[in-house]
Design a protein around this motif. Structure first.
Motif, PDB file in Angstrom:
ATOM      1  N   HIS A 349      47.435 -11.723 -17.799  1.00  0.00           N
ATOM      2  CA  HIS A 349      48.589 -12.768 -16.658  1.00  0.00           C
ATOM      3  C   HIS A 349      49.561 -12.241 -16.441  1.00  0.00           C
ATOM      4  O   HIS A 349      50.118 -10.166 -16.598  1.00  0.00           O
ATOM      5  CB  HIS A 349      49.096 -13.279 -18.022  1.00  0.00           C
ATOM      6  N   HIS A 351      51.934 -12.132 -15.655  1.00  0.00           N
ATOM      7  CA  HIS A 351      53.827 -11.403 -15.984  1.00  0.00           C
ATOM      8  C   HIS A 351      53.407 -10.239 -17.286  1.00  0.00           C
ATOM      9  O   HIS A 351      55.015  -9.693 -17.721  1.00  0.00           O
ATOM     10  CB  HIS A 351      54.101 -12.980 -16.721  1.00  0.00           C
ATOM     11  N   ASP A 352      52.827  -9.965 -17.871  1.00  0.00           N
ATOM     12  CA  ASP A 352      52.288  -9.340 -19.053  1.00  0.00           C
ATOM     13  C   ASP A 352      52.250  -7.799 -18.100  1.00  0.00           C
ATOM     14  O   ASP A 352      52.819  -6.879 -18.451  1.00  0.00           O
ATOM     15  CB  ASP A 352      51.194  -9.188 -20.255  1.00  0.00           C
ATOM     16  N   LEU A 353      51.502  -6.976 -17.137  1.00  0.00           N
ATOM     17  CA  LEU A 353      50.924  -6.505 -16.335  1.00  0.00           C
ATOM     18  C   LEU A 353      52.690  -6.331 -15.802  1.00  0.00           C
ATOM     19  O   LEU A 353      52.771  -5.136 -15.832  1.00  0.00           O
ATOM     20  CB  LEU A 353      50.419  -7.202 -15.083  1.00  0.00           C
ATOM     21  N   THR A 355      55.585  -6.859 -17.305  1.00  0.00           N
ATOM     22  CA  THR A 355      56.638  -5.786 -18.308  1.00  0.00           C
ATOM     23  C   THR A 355      55.813  -4.850 -18.476  1.00  0.00           C
ATOM     24  O   THR A 355      56.898  -3.474 -18.755  1.00  0.00           O
ATOM     25  CB  THR A 355      56.354  -6.809 -19.363  1.00  0.00           C
ATOM     26  N   ILE A 356      54.750  -4.702 -18.030  1.00  0.00           N
ATOM     27  CA  ILE A 356      53.834  -2.845 -18.676  1.00  0.00           C
ATOM     28  C   ILE A 356      53.809  -1.934 -17.638  1.00  0.00           C
ATOM     29  O   ILE A 356      54.822  -1.200 -17.607  1.00  0.00           O
ATOM     30  CB  ILE A 356      52.443  -3.121 -19.094  1.00  0.00           C
ATOM     31  N   ASP A 359      57.865  -0.827 -17.677  1.00  0.00           N
ATOM     32  CA  ASP A 359      58.324  -0.078 -18.034  1.00  0.00           C
ATOM     33  C   ASP A 359      57.650   1.521 -18.327  1.00  0.00           C
ATOM     34  O   ASP A 359      58.056   2.306 -18.223  1.00  0.00           O
ATOM     35  CB  ASP A 359      57.158  -0.223 -19.751  1.00  0.00           C
ATOM     36  N   GLY A 367      54.618 -13.762 -10.432  1.00  0.00           N
ATOM     37  CA  GLY A 367      54.941 -14.722 -10.367  1.00  0.00           C
ATOM     38  C   GLY A 367      53.807 -15.701  -8.925  1.00  0.00           C
ATOM     39  O   GLY A 367      53.136 -15.285  -8.800  1.00  0.00           O
ATOM     40  N   ALA A 382      49.774 -17.544 -11.132  1.00  0.00           N
ATOM     41  CA  ALA A 382      50.592 -15.979 -10.587  1.00  0.00           C
ATOM     42  C   ALA A 382      49.603 -14.543 -10.248  1.00  0.00           C
ATOM     43  O   ALA A 382      48.742 -14.662 -10.638  1.00  0.00           O
ATOM     44  CB  ALA A 382      51.850 -16.080 -12.118  1.00  0.00           C
ATOM     45  N   ARG A 406      47.511   2.554 -17.878  1.00  0.00           N
ATOM     46  CA  ARG A 406      47.887   1.762 -19.475  1.00  0.00           C
ATOM     47  C   ARG A 406      48.064  -0.253 -19.845  1.00  0.00           C
ATOM     48  O   ARG A 406      48.095   0.073 -20.921  1.00  0.00           O
ATOM     49  CB  ARG A 406      49.713   2.246 -18.599  1.00  0.00           C
ATOM     50  N   VAL A 410      46.820  -1.062 -23.574  1.00  0.00           N
ATOM     51  CA  VAL A 410      47.710  -2.162 -24.155  1.00  0.00           C
ATOM     52  C   VAL A 410      46.573  -3.028 -24.331  1.00  0.00           C
ATOM     53  O   VAL A 410      46.670  -3.811 -25.900  1.00  0.00           O
ATOM     54  CB  VAL A 410      48.957  -2.762 -23.844  1.00  0.00           C
ATOM     55  N   PHE A 411      46.223  -3.616 -23.683  1.00  0.00           N
ATOM     56  CA  PHE A 411      44.798  -5.343 -23.670  1.00  0.00           C
ATOM     57  C   PHE A 411      43.799  -4.627 -24.104  1.00  0.00           C
ATOM     58  O   PHE A 411      43.146  -6.352 -23.741  1.00  0.00           O
ATOM     59  CB  PHE A 411      45.495  -6.005 -22.292  1.00  0.00           C
TER      60      PHE A 411
ATOM     61  N   LEU B   3      56.666   0.091 -25.981  1.00  0.00           N
ATOM     62  CA  LEU B   3      55.934  -1.505 -25.682  1.00  0.00           C
ATOM     63  C   LEU B   3      55.161  -1.842 -26.325  1.00  0.00           C
ATOM     64  O   LEU B   3      55.025  -3.218 -26.680  1.00  0.00           O
ATOM     65  CB  LEU B   3      55.411  -0.744 -24.515  1.00  0.00           C
ATOM     66  N   TYR B   7      54.306  -5.531 -27.768  1.00  0.00           N
ATOM     67  CA  TYR B   7      52.811  -6.065 -27.677  1.00  0.00           C
ATOM     68  C   TYR B   7      51.843  -5.496 -28.933  1.00  0.00           C
ATOM     69  O   TYR B   7      51.104  -4.778 -28.771  1.00  0.00           O
ATOM     70  CB  TYR B   7      52.525  -5.593 -26.782  1.00  0.00           C
ATOM     71  N   LEU B  37      58.424 -20.747 -12.803  1.00  0.00           N
ATOM     72  CA  LEU B  37      58.691 -19.001 -12.807  1.00  0.00           C
ATOM     73  C   LEU B  37      57.476 -17.960 -13.136  1.00  0.00           C
ATOM     74  O   LEU B  37      57.152 -16.773 -12.316  1.00  0.00           O
ATOM     75  CB  LEU B  37      59.660 -18.370 -13.817  1.00  0.00           C
ATOM     76  N   ARG B 124      61.868 -12.241 -20.622  1.00  0.00           N
ATOM     77  CA  ARG B 124      59.855 -12.739 -20.901  1.00  0.00           C
ATOM     78  C   ARG B 124      60.767 -13.442 -22.024  1.00  0.00           C
ATOM     79  O   ARG B 124      59.543 -14.590 -22.669  1.00  0.00           O
ATOM     80  CB  ARG B 124      58.737 -11.349 -21.574  1.00  0.00           C
TER      81      ARG B 124
END
Lengths: 412, 159
Positions: A349, A351-353, A355-356, A359, A367, A382, A406, A410-411, B3, B7, B37, B124
């Motif tokens: 998703h 949003h997860d992307l 956040t990564i 980081d 969004g 999004a 990265r 993670v995913f 991270l 996760y 959002l 988040r």
């Protein structure tokens, strides 16, 4: 302007040094700022111009007889002249300061829009920002006018034939973006303006995503209203511009009432000020205007065409890099694009992307980008959007690609 | 902050294979949660016995945090009564918003403690709390006998 001679290479390292934030770190990493389409960073020249004004020249404008007030007025009206020159407006009367592109559109909708009635139509496109949708919806609710939407194709290009077919003598206004904030699509504005004119409709051009990346000329464009925000042009937030033809502005009723927009106020009736002040009620954002003028000086000193060429090179580089990433799908592949890439990655998703990437020091927008109808058209909730400014560089793209790797780790 | 604290494997597992996914038909209460959002949407359906949630399912689309949070929530609240759910919900909200907190979340949170990493990512928090707000609304509206409800932006706010 001290335009740098074209033979000197575009020195992005030197330009980056003009932007203090670019040498900061985020989450312990080098900042790769790839969100200029949301808000561009400010160069020192802008920060210092605002600082200098605050330290030496601030008072209210158009009011005091004392010297400091005159200095503030000169700074503010000097900024208006700077804007006039930047967009090549015919006169200062046509340059109205607002809080930003959104307020400029609302001003037009609420003032000019009063003349609309139930048989009238407004035409927009499917790729508008909410700021160029909602004020028209509100206007239609008030007046009974109808809002029509011109469709786009899967590449994110306007369907120009469908656009033409939606125009009729009922169309009173055609409002559209010059560059899509989500897809980067550059719209065929010349054809669109000519088509609108042929049915007698006025045109409003949302230049928020264009002014920092190409020279805009009010004498050449042929539109009737043009709006943009300072903060996407390396200037401060909270200030923007509405440009409109003087003849049209003259016919428009005042919008907000208050100080500065009047000549005389009596309880028996009030007379309104001349243009452009009639549309600027209350004390304006003076330091913001000063900052915007400094931003225009700065951009001219770089050469807007040279910055554009640089951004186009980055766009091509990043597009190739994105295509090489498994599961990544670019949303919006128009033939002519500005420095914007929206994409989704299968199984992750946005949003997860986001956040990564954060980081890894990579700042991007995630969004719906204030364009929910467009998200719906592409069937995604999004996207992640990368956008370039005059200071973006190859290292930003490398960092983005590493961060996307990265995300895969993670995913899985 | 790593991270991997956000996760964690359990989050990624619940995202890939969410528990109690789908809709209960018939059901006693349903709520649509929506986070404009990020475009996250979820629908909760509940079966109730007195003040106990006897069964619960969720369906929706969203980021890993929102899906895993909803999946973990349905496991945690199934069979519990209003009071116990309210207590759990308070603990979760506290855990999610305790920015800078380093101590371990209370043991009674069980598997829900896997979401503790969210507290270092304030942007988040709403992803993780959406399902809890939806559950709260479903239980409240059940009490008011309002049937199907929708909660919007304001209702998912954690400010």
């Amino acid at each position: 302007m001290n335009a740098r001679p074209a033979e000197i290479p575009y020195d992005v390292a030197r330009i980056r040094a003009d932007f203090p934030v670019l040498s900061t770190t985020t989450r312990g990493k080098r900042l790769a700022f790839l969100d200029s389409a949301a808000s561009a960073q400010r160069p020192l020249a802008v920060i210092e111009a605002v600082d200098r004004y605050e330290r030496t020249s601030h008072a209210n404008v158009h009011r005091g007889v004392y010297q400091l007030s005159q200095k503030a007025t000169d700074a503010f009206e000097g900024a208006r002249e700077r804007v006039r020159r930047f967009i090549n407006a015919a006169s200062l009367k046509e340059v109205i300061f607002t809080r930003g592109a959104t307020e400029s559109i609302n001003l037009v909708a609420q003032s000019w829009g009063q003349r609309l009635g139930p048989s009238d139509e407004i035409l927009i496109t499917w790729m508008e920002h909410h700021a160029n949708i909602v004020p028209w919806q509100m206007l239609c609710e008030r007046t009974g006018a109808t809002l029509k939407v011109a469709p786009i194709n899967r590449r994110g290009e306007l369907d120009i034939e469908a656009f033409r077919a939606l125009l009729s003598p009922h169309t009173k206004l055609v409002a559209f973006t010059q560059v899509s904030n989500v897809l980067g699509t550059v719209l065929p504005i010349k054809d669109m303006i000519a088509a609108a004119r042929s049915v007698g409709a006025l045109t409003l051009l949302d230049g928020a995503q264009a002014v920092a990346h190409q020279r805009v000329d009010m004498q050449a464009l042929g539109c009737d209203f043009y709006v943009f925000s300072s903060h996407k042009l390396y200037g401060p937030t909270g200030i923007g511009v509405l440009w409109a033809r003087e003849a049209i502005l003259r016919e428009m009723p005042p919008w907000q009432g208050g100080g500065d927009m009047i000549l005389t106020v009596r309880f028996s009736g009030t007379t309104y000020n001349e243009l452009p002040y009639r549309f600027e009620a209350g004390t304006p954002n003076i330091s913001g205007a000063v900052g915007l003028a400094a931003a225009m000086d700065y951009l001219d000193s770089l050469g807007i065409e040279r910055a554009h060429t640089h951004e186009q090179r980055l766009l091509a580089l990043a597009t190739v890099a994105c295509h090489s990433i498994d599961g990544l799908q670019i949303i919006g592949e128009a033939k002519e694009k500005s420095g914007v890439i929206s994409f989704v990655v299968e199984g992750v998703h946005a949003h997860d992307l986001g956040t990564i990437l954060d980081d890894e020091g990579v700042a991007v927008r995630t969004g719906h980008h204030c364009a929910m109808p467009l998200m719906e058209f592409f069937g995604v909730p999004a996207t992640l959007r990368v956008s370039f400014g005059c200071y973006s560089n190859d290292e930003d793209i490398d960092q983005l690609v590493r961060a996307l790797g990265r995300a895969r780790e993670v995913f899985g | 902050m790593d991270l991997k604290d956000l996760y964690r494997d359990i989050i990624l597992d619940h995202n890939r294979h969410p528990k109690n996914f789908g809709q209960l038909d018939p059901c006693d209460s349903t709520t649509h949660g929506n986070n404009p959002l990020c475009g996250d949407r979820l629908t909760l359906t509940l079966r109730l016995e007195g003040d106990r949630v006897s069964d619960i399912r969720f369906e929706g689309k969203g980021c890993a945090i929102s899906i895993a949070s909803a999946s973990l929530m349905t496991e945690a609240v199934k069979g519990k009564d209003d009071l116990a759910i309210k207590h759990l919900s308070d603990l979760v909200h506290h855990m999610l918003t305790a920015h800078g907190e380093t101590s371990a979340p209370p043991a009674e949170l069980g598997k829900l403690a896997a979401l503790a990493g969210v507290r270092e990512y304030p942007a988040r928090v709403k992803c993780a709390s959406l399902c809890w707000h939806a559950l709260d609304a479903a239980l409240k509206h059940r009490a008011n006998n309002l049937g199907e409800t929708a909660i919007g932006c304001a209702a998912v706010s954690t400010e």
